[in-house]
Design an enzyme around this catalytic site. Structure first.
Site, PDB file in Angstrom:
ATOM      1  N   LYS A  89       0.834  -1.207   0.000  1.00  0.00           N
ATOM      2  CA  LYS A  89       0.000   0.000   0.000  1.00  0.00           C
ATOM      3  C   LYS A  89       0.866   1.254   0.000  1.00  0.00           C
ATOM      4  CE  LYS A  89      -4.017  -1.673   2.572  1.00  0.00           C
ATOM      5  NZ  LYS A  89      -4.797  -1.506   3.794  1.00  0.00           N
ATOM      6  N   GLU A 125       1.248  -4.986   4.323  1.00  0.00           N
ATOM      7  CA  GLU A 125       0.368  -5.549   5.347  1.00  0.00           C
ATOM      8  C   GLU A 125      -0.069  -6.920   4.924  1.00  0.00           C
ATOM      9  OE1 GLU A 125      -3.074  -3.128   5.459  1.00  0.00           O
ATOM     10  OE2 GLU A 125      -2.256  -1.711   6.903  1.00  0.00           O
ATOM     11  N   ARG A 157     -12.420  13.582  10.349  1.00  0.00           N
ATOM     12  CA  ARG A 157     -13.530  14.396   9.868  1.00  0.00           C
ATOM     13  C   ARG A 157     -14.834  13.719  10.257  1.00  0.00           C
ATOM     14  NH1 ARG A 157     -12.312  10.808   5.544  1.00  0.00           N
ATOM     15  NH2 ARG A 157     -14.170   9.561   5.287  1.00  0.00           N
TER      16      ARG A 157
END
Lengths: 575, 452
Positions: free
Chosen positions: B158, B200, B293
């Protein structure tokens, strides 16, 4: 409005410059910076592994090893004066770094100036310019109000050269005067004594507030070799001036410790007792942040050819937090950009030259060359400098300047006067200022923009720096002027004479070119350090942190009441 | 408390924020694009400022114009909503610099949570378990292979700066890893300017479970229990529910407490969500990332805890203390949300903007309660530039079965004409065995196959 209206500056690197040009420029700089790396490595080896081994054999550390142990883990050490005495021979000998390491080191969360005799170079003795280098470092500590830490391991003057280091106004004795000045100014001084400290070396630690001695250390006005009867009584210098004498009998030292490692640990603990940094208080609620546009990109943004321009905004964007900047007085004197940025959240003032073509304020629609100083640019610099002084804002000067405007108009307008006003402001200012010679640092421009004669706290050069009273071509034109026409072309009929003039001009240019070598300047202490372009941001962070560390030595206004706001209010266009 | 609040967003979230603002006596002023200027939801704001044409790059994403608009309309604070500038640290810093209170965490926290590896480090330091994988960024492909050998295939490489599924590769063996490493790095460099990768273990068929956090600047932190968001399509959530049927009460308490402690360790101020992946085999919960957020699905947490998250967001930004203590937060019943998007599920979820000739969502058919969060009404035109969310239907029941039945009735009674909607997909998923039994995961959309 008392906000500091920073706004985004700069663009992503592939928009700022086409990739081919970037790659080419980066390669050119990388080549020079490779040389820099090699020379730094050479200096750091002192007189070589043989001498380092001798130090280790005595169960001691080299001065650079001591510094590494003093520094907080994960922090960088910022050395100044690395190239003092570079290229200078004393008979067959060299004195790399002038036999002393001076560096900004973070110890127990506080920035300090460490001054460490290089015990792998003539037992740490003092060469010509060693005293000046030490004094320069002390001056930096004094101006910033940061603690000075002396790692003393110094057998006194390098005697064959004593005439050039002993007697003068800036000779070795002046080091002790500076000790006194630092003490009088309330700057903490801590000394670790690690070895043979004779004469001057013996004096170095004494004025410091705390003196630590290892078991191998001694301090003597004169060594056993000069004491009558020492031989028959079998007295060594250690007997005469070791810790037994100075900690317990004379009181000239405070603490005795078994070895280098323990002494360094004790110094770290001592520094931790000093007030913590005021920088946190002055961040005004904004944490440190890296520039939004990567500072490492600076390597490719500056052309090595000094005649090729670039966008200074892109350089500035990579030196300030989040690449945000408040340009003050943007519409006037566009050959100069001044304004405020945050560095690690701390407010700093910046002044830089803008190259390329700029708008001519006098003639609507016309343009004129930037990279030099005209009336409005100079006035802008002076006004900004005065505001920063008034407001206590530390300033960074980014130089890439060919000089002042010249000619009929320039004289009529009085650039001599405007320039002098700026010089006055820089000469009388107390708020810290730092100068970076990005590329060209020429003549009156170098002076006006706070070059070394105006005593910035630190002056940095890059591998591209060209420091001289004028460019080679200009000097050649001046020298051979009578033989040149209006356009500065050779105006002589006889081909032999013309050839001679051409050769003469070329030789003049080459000589100046050699003078401009940053290593020559560094060798003579005309600049403090040569740095890589991608190291600039880290250095400016250091400038910010050290400027705000000591809360007591200078005035610092809170940003709400900066005089810059008044200036902006009067110069911003009405809506 | 602020008098005027600038909403730097549009549509459903703008309506949501305006509602919370008004509940605090704050006047909402909204940014709009030319495409949104005359929308009924925009006209319902106290004031609007038009920032530019419909394309978000030229309107909603203009940071300096947004700040200027907020200042010119005399606003004291800015709410960024979600998406757009909500997780843009530079925008948050810009607001701060100009005296506007940014409703969200500090720029530095947005920065550190915005990069995958720094956020993992912070999470680990705060006591959360990570997905097994590389220790930081990978030096090179050889290190990737070493790590993969240690944690076992399949693995995911990633991008540290990644998002939206880009800069990621699923690799089942060493050869795929060699290829995937190069590809992911190149893709990330192109998309984000940063090719750094980490690795991962791939926890296949895991469950996406997230915890809602609220923190104030006085050190008080709350968790509002967890949401399960495993019903996704291409990493876009479609159905969420709270609490998660995958956790028992003990796991629920432990997870919530761990998340709250982690947020407290980071001195988190505002609303945030910590996302976890539950390993299908072991049931262990691994930190994935933190979103700094408000989230689209926040409403289901509000239903089951009774806390108004947006209102609290605004209050803590004004320096007030959280109204509730953790001990007083309890789960009341069960809530499920369906995101009704203007997309065609039978044509690869192609967005289908257009005029809503009919738009009726029944909210009174029982047996539980129905909350509809929407910005559109019948007769509106859905503009093409933005995400296709039309409405969120939240069904709240005294328990999961009641919530399911409530949602079923609401979906059945839904009338949408003029655009295609994702309703058939929601209906199919809801009646599937896996969803009914609560045993679904991120591996597939249970019960759904496109008609073509």
């Amino acid at each position: 409005m008392a906000h500091i209206p920073l706004t985004p500056l700069g663009s992503p690197v592939d928009q700022a410059l086409d990739p081919k040009t970037f790659a080419r420029q980066a390669a050119s700089v990388a080549e020079r910076e490779l040389t820099l790396a090699e020379r730094r490595k050479k200096v750091s080896e002192g007189w070589g592994t043989k001498y380092a081994d001798r130090v280790h054999a005595k169960n001691k550390l080299t001065s650079r090893e001591r510094i590494a142990r003093l520094a907080d883990e994960g922090t960088e050490v910022f050395e100044v004066g690395t190239f003092v005495n570079h290229g200078v021979s004393f008979g067959k000998l060299a004195s790399p770094a002038a036999g002393v390491v001076t560096a900004f080191v973070k110890i127990s969360e506080r920035w300090t100036m460490v001054i460490a005799n290089d015990n792998t170079v003539a037992s740490g003795s003092w060469w010509p310019q060693t005293p000046e280098k030490i004094e320069r470092a002390q001056e930096m500590a004094k101006r910033l109000g940061i603690p000075a830490v002396y790692l003393v391991d110094c057998s006194g003057l390098f005697l064959p050269e004593q005439a050039r280091s002993f007697p003068g106004r800036t000779g070795a004795g002046h080091i002790f005067k500076k000790n006194a000045e630092l003490s009088a100014a309330g700057v903490p001084q801590i000394a670790g004594v690690f070895g043979d400290c004779i004469a001057g070396g013996g004096y170095m630690p004494i004025i410091s507030d705390r003196v630590f001695m290892t078991e191998q250390a001694y301090m003597v006005i004169a060594g056993a070799a000069l004491i009558k009867g020492a031989k028959s009584q079998k007295l060594s210098s250690l007997d005469i001036g070791g810790p037994e004498v100075h900690v317990h009998q004379s009181g000239c030292a405070d603490v005795r410790l078994p070895d280098d490692e323990t002494a360094l640990q004790a110094i770290r603990e001592e520094v931790a007792k000093l007030p913590s940094s005021g920088a946190e208080y002055h961040r005004h609620g904004m944490e440190a942040s890296a520039p939004f546009h990567d500072a490492a990109e600076l390597t490719g943004l500056l052309p090595a050819d000094h005649r090729v321009t670039y966008k200074i905004e892109e350089v500035l964007a990579r030196l300030v937090d989040r690449s945000m900047f408040w340009e003050v007085l943007p519409d006037r004197g566009q050959e100069i950009i001044v304004g405020i940025g945050r560095v690690n959240g701390l407010y700093m003032g910046f002044a830089a030259n803008r190259g390329g073509l700029i708008d001519d304020a006098e003639v609507r629609g016309a343009q004129k060359p930037g990279g030099i100083l005209y009336r409005e640019g100079i006035a802008k610099l002076t006004t900004f400098r005065r505001s920063c002084e008034d407001d206590g804002i530390p300033m960074v000067w980014l130089q890439d300047v060919s000089g002042f405007d010249i000619g009929v108009e320039a004289e009529r307008v009085g650039l001599l006067g405007y320039g002098s006003s700026l010089i006055y402001a820089n000469s009388t200012a107390k708020a810290p200022m730092f100068t970076v010679l990005l590329r060209k640092a020429s003549g009156a421009g170098y002076y006006a923009m706070a070059g070394m004669p105006y005593e910035p706290v630190v002056q940095l050069s890059t591998t591209l720096t060209r420091l001289a009273v004028m460019e080679g071509r200009t000097l050649a034109i001046a020298a051979f002027n009578t033989k040149l026409d209006d356009e500065f072309e050779i105006a002589v009929e006889d081909p032999e004479e013309a050839a001679a003039i051409e050769a003469g001009m070329k030789a003049t240019e080459e000589r100046i070119e050699a003078d401009m070598d940053p290593y020559s300047a560094a060798s003579q202490m005309d600049t403090d350090e040569i740095v890589r372009l991608d190291e600039l941001r880290a250095w400016i962070e250091l400038f910010a942190e050290t400027s705000y560390q000591s809360n007591t030595t200078r005035r610092t206004k809170n940003p709400r009441i900066w005089s810059l706001h008044d200036l902006a209010a009067l110069t911003e266009p009405h809506r | 408390m602020f008098r005027r609040l600038f909403i730097a967003n549009r549509g459903e979230v703008a309506v949501r924020v305006a509602r919370a603002a008004r509940s605090l006596g704050i006047s909402p002023i909204c940014a709009v694009s030319e495409a949104d200027r005359l929308a009924p939801w925009a006209l319902a704001m106290d004031e609007v400022v038009c920032l530019g044409p419909g394309n978000p790059e030229r309107s909603y994403l203009r940071a300096e114009a947004t700040v200027q608009a907020a200042l010119q309309t005399g606003c004291a604070a800015v709410h960024p909503g979600w998406g757009f500038l909500a997780e843009n640290a530079r925008f948050a810093a810009l607001c701060q610099q100009h005296g506007l209170t940014f409703i969200g965490p500090s720029p530095a926290l947005i920065d550190s949570m915005g990069l995958k590896w720094p956020s993992k480090q912070a999470a680990r330091a705060a006591g959360l378990t990570l997905i097994p994988g590389s220790e930081g960024l990978l030096r090179d492909v050889d290190e990737a292979i070493q790590v993969a050998a240690r944690v076992g295939y399949p693995v995911m490489v990633k991008a540290d700066a990644g998002g939206g599924g880009r800069g990621m590769r699923h690799c089942s063996n060493e050869e795929e890893l060699r290829q995937g490493f190069a590809q992911a790095s190149a893709e990330a460099t192109a998309a984000f300017g940063n090719g750094d990768l980490f690795l991962e273990k791939c926890l296949e068929n895991g469950r996406h479970i997230e915890v809602q956090i609220l923190g104030d600047r006085w050190g008080n932190v709350l968790h509002l229990f967890e949401r399960e968001c495993s019903i996704q399509r291409k990493h876009q959530k479609l159905i969420e529910e709270s609490p998660s049927p995958a956790l028992n009460n003990q796991q629920r308490q432990d997870l919530g407490r761990a998340a709250a402690q982690a947020a407290a360790a980071m001195n988190y101020v505002g609303a945030g969500t910590i996302e976890f992946l539950m390993d299908a085999k072991t049931g262990s919960l691994h930190f994935m990332e933190m979103n700094t957020r408000l989230q689209v699905e926040h409403g289901i947490s509000e239903c089951v805890t009774g806390i108004d998250i947006v209102r609290e967001q605004i209050r803590v930004s004004a320096g007030e203390k959280l109204e509730t203590q953790q001990a007083d937060v309890s789960l009341q019943g069960h809530a499920i949300e369906c995101r009704i998007n203007a997309e065609d599920p039978n044509h690869d979820f192609r967005p289908t903007p257009g005029k809503l000739t009919q738009f009726e969502i029944p909210d009174n058919l029982g047996p539980g309660t129905v909350r509809v969060d929407t910005h559109v009404q019948q007769g509106d035109t859905i503009p093409p530039h933005y995400d296709s969310l039309m409405a969120k239907i939240i069904a709240h029941g005294k328990d999961r079965p009641e919530a399911l039945e409530t949602m079923r009735r609401a979906l059945d009674g839904l009338q949408i004409e003029g655009v295609t909607s994702t309703t058939p997909l929601h209906q199919a998923v809801l009646i599937s065995d896996e969803f009914q039994s609560g045993t679904y995961n991120t591996g597939s959309l249970p019960g759904w196959t496109p008609k073509r």
